[in-house]
Design a protein around this motif. Structure first.
Motif, PDB file in Angstrom:
ATOM      1  N   GLU A 223    -156.040 -17.460  -7.109  1.00 43.61           N
ATOM      2  CA  GLU A 223    -154.605 -18.193  -6.779  1.00 43.61           C
ATOM      3  C   GLU A 223    -154.713 -19.389  -7.651  1.00 43.61           C
ATOM      4  O   GLU A 223    -153.777 -20.078  -7.984  1.00 43.61           O
ATOM      5  N   GLU A 224    -155.813 -20.073  -7.592  1.00 44.14           N
ATOM      6  CA  GLU A 224    -156.228 -21.346  -8.200  1.00 44.14           C
ATOM      7  C   GLU A 224    -155.960 -20.965  -9.548  1.00 44.14           C
ATOM      8  O   GLU A 224    -155.566 -21.830 -10.645  1.00 44.14           O
TER       9      GLU A 224
ATOM     10  N   HIS B 264    -157.376 -25.870   7.029  1.00 48.24           N
ATOM     11  CA  HIS B 264    -157.588 -24.773   5.765  1.00 48.24           C
ATOM     12  C   HIS B 264    -157.043 -23.520   6.255  1.00 48.24           C
ATOM     13  O   HIS B 264    -157.147 -22.616   5.493  1.00 48.24           O
TER      14      HIS B 264
ATOM     15  N   ARG C 219    -154.241 -22.249   6.479  1.00 56.19           N
ATOM     16  CA  ARG C 219    -152.985 -21.484   5.697  1.00 56.19           C
ATOM     17  C   ARG C 219    -153.674 -21.080   4.357  1.00 56.19           C
ATOM     18  O   ARG C 219    -153.233 -19.939   3.807  1.00 56.19           O
ATOM     19  N   GLU C 220    -154.490 -21.810   3.680  1.00 56.91           N
ATOM     20  CA  GLU C 220    -154.988 -21.442   2.406  1.00 56.91           C
ATOM     21  C   GLU C 220    -156.094 -20.366   2.474  1.00 56.91           C
ATOM     22  O   GLU C 220    -155.934 -19.253   1.670  1.00 56.91           O
ATOM     23  N   TYR C 221    -156.740 -20.027   3.488  1.00 57.51           N
ATOM     24  CA  TYR C 221    -157.531 -19.167   3.807  1.00 57.51           C
ATOM     25  C   TYR C 221    -156.772 -17.603   4.119  1.00 57.51           C
ATOM     26  O   TYR C 221    -157.147 -16.484   3.744  1.00 57.51           O
TER      27      TYR C 221
ATOM     28  N   ASN D 146    -155.436 -16.549   0.845  1.00 53.48           N
ATOM     29  CA  ASN D 146    -156.584 -15.771   0.106  1.00 53.48           C
ATOM     30  C   ASN D 146    -156.715 -14.460   0.246  1.00 53.48           C
ATOM     31  O   ASN D 146    -156.753 -13.785  -0.372  1.00 53.48           O
TER      32      ASN D 146
END
Length: 429
Positions: free
Chosen positions: A88-89, A139, A141-143, A146
């Motif tokens: 996503e990055e 973290h 939400r981002e995990y 992912n």
């Protein structure tokens, strides 16, 4: 048992202690003319040598020290899925199509490595599973994203989100706040892989020379000359596969790939501590100065980290890593450390691989930034495919924007030291 201790890295590694006497390869003792010369005897160089030789292309590889003295024989052994950046990055930076292509390339690299070891009977102590965990709250939400993005957009259903409770159970410590677990990858004994790879390359017809340092690479009469103290290699093409150990051999590579110290300690077997990583997965955390750890096949904890202030004395390395182990696993405060070692990891500014033709006929590949177990092997194969005239995914990496480190030859190392010190301070705070 092989007691060799490399002059370029401190400490006899647990890997080295478990393989016995390593095979030796003769130093270069005469000048030669070949189709392709390779400088660097790690995964990238050896995979290139193997694949070139099996295609009938005359190939000579030189290594300045012993095969395995650099990162390929001393690394953390983790096979992280994808590139160093999460997909996503990459997607935000490059768009979905290029991000998906880079993700798929990394999956091809994973499959290539596992198949290569299987076909050639290389027991590299493969153990399944890998976890990425958050050392700070906030973290989640981002995990969660992912895991969802990997399944829905990248056709990779093997990553699952872990809340704080599951993370603590799977790691055996409450030091982390959440994470993701990847059942589609794993970890290996890197030196066993390297020894097997070198043997396969030699059997395919590649000429391999240890203890042969390249002192210059130059153009002459339409050919490329690689000078060494004991002879000159003349070739039509040259691969620079030195990664963090390029030194002053080639200025473009050294401007783009910087060495940073990485250190690992091995404990005695954890037979009395069954709650420490009970599933046997590898672990990497969210610190900028990453802590990475896993259990070996014989139940030791192999714990690694980068210590900006660490000396090259293995005793100091062991003490520095011990403090990190205790911070993560207080119950291991009295555990014995049997081995401690270190070496250099090659990083680039954006933490993306560096692939470039640095002079006519000379390609440099490296800068895997701690994510090279799969990629370095695959890049070696892709380079050979390119030389053989086959379609290759190497162009995807060559197209990445990897700028040089700022500061020029004399200032880039002090500036990197300051940056790492700053990020290490941020990790602590």
């Amino acid at each position: 048992m092989d007691k060799w201790q490399s002059p370029i890295a401190p400490g006899v590694s647990w890997y080295q202690a478990t393989v016995g006497e390593r095979p030796t390869y003769p130093a270069l003792d005469e000048s030669k003319t070949v189709d392709v010369a390779i400088v660097g005897g790690g995964y990238t160089g050896l995979q290139a040598a193997y694949n070139l030789a099996r295609s009938g292309i005359s190939t000579t590889l030189i290594e300045a020290y012993r095969l395995g003295d650099g990162a390929s024989g001393r690394n953390g052994g983790q096979m992280g899925t994808g590139q160093r950046w999460w997909p996503e990055e990459f997607e935000k930076e490059l768009g979905y199509e290029r991000s998906k292509a880079l993700f798929d390339m990394a999956e091809h690299a994973k499959r290539h490595l596992l198949d290569f070891a299987d076909v050639h009977g290389i027991d590299m102590d493969y153990m399944p599973g890998q976890m990425n965990v958050a050392h700070k709250p906030g973290h989640e939400r981002e995990y969660r994203a992912n895991a969802e993005i990997a399944a829905e957009r990248y056709a990779y259903p093997h990553i699952s989100f872990m809340d704080a409770r599951e993370t603590a159970e799977r790691l055996g410590t409450g030091d982390y706040h959440c994470g993701v677990r990847d059942t589609g990858t794993g970890h290996i004994h890197p030196l066993k892989l390297l020894i097997g790879l070198a043997s396969v390359a030699r059997s395919a017809g590649a000429q391999i020379h240890e203890m042969t340092k390249a002192t210059a690479i130059r153009q002459s009469g339409g050919k490329i000359k690689v000078d060494t103290p004991s002879g000159t290699l003349t070739a039509g093409r040259v691969l620079i596969a030195t990664n963090a150990y390029v030194g002053e051999l080639e200025p473009v590579t050294s401007a783009h790939i910087m060495p940073i110290g990485s250190f690992i300690a091995a404990t005695e077997p954890l037979d009395d501590f069954p709650t420490v990583i009970p599933g046997g997965e590898a672990v990497a955390d969210s610190r900028f100065v990453v802590r990475y750890f896993r259990k070996s096949r014989d139940n030791r904890l192999l714990f690694g980290g980068r210590e900006v202030y660490s000396s090259r004395d293995p005793k100091d390395t062991a003490q520095a890593i011990r403090q990190q182990i205790i911070a993560t696993y207080p119950s291991l405060k009295n555990i014995a450390i049997t081995h401690a070692w270190g070496g250099n990891v090659g990083i680039t500014m954006p933490r993306q691989p560096f692939v470039r033709e640095v002079m006519p006929g000379v390609t440099s590949i490296g800068g895997y930034s701690g994510h090279g177990v799969m990629l370095s092997n695959y890049c070696g194969k892709l380079y050979a495919d390119m030389i053989s005239g086959n379609a290759t995914e190497l162009d995807q990496l060559a197209a990445l924007d990897v700028p040089a480190f700022p500061g020029g030859r004399h200032m880039r190392t002090p500036l990197l030291f300051l940056a790492l010190t700053w990020f290490a301070l941020r990790d602590r705070l």
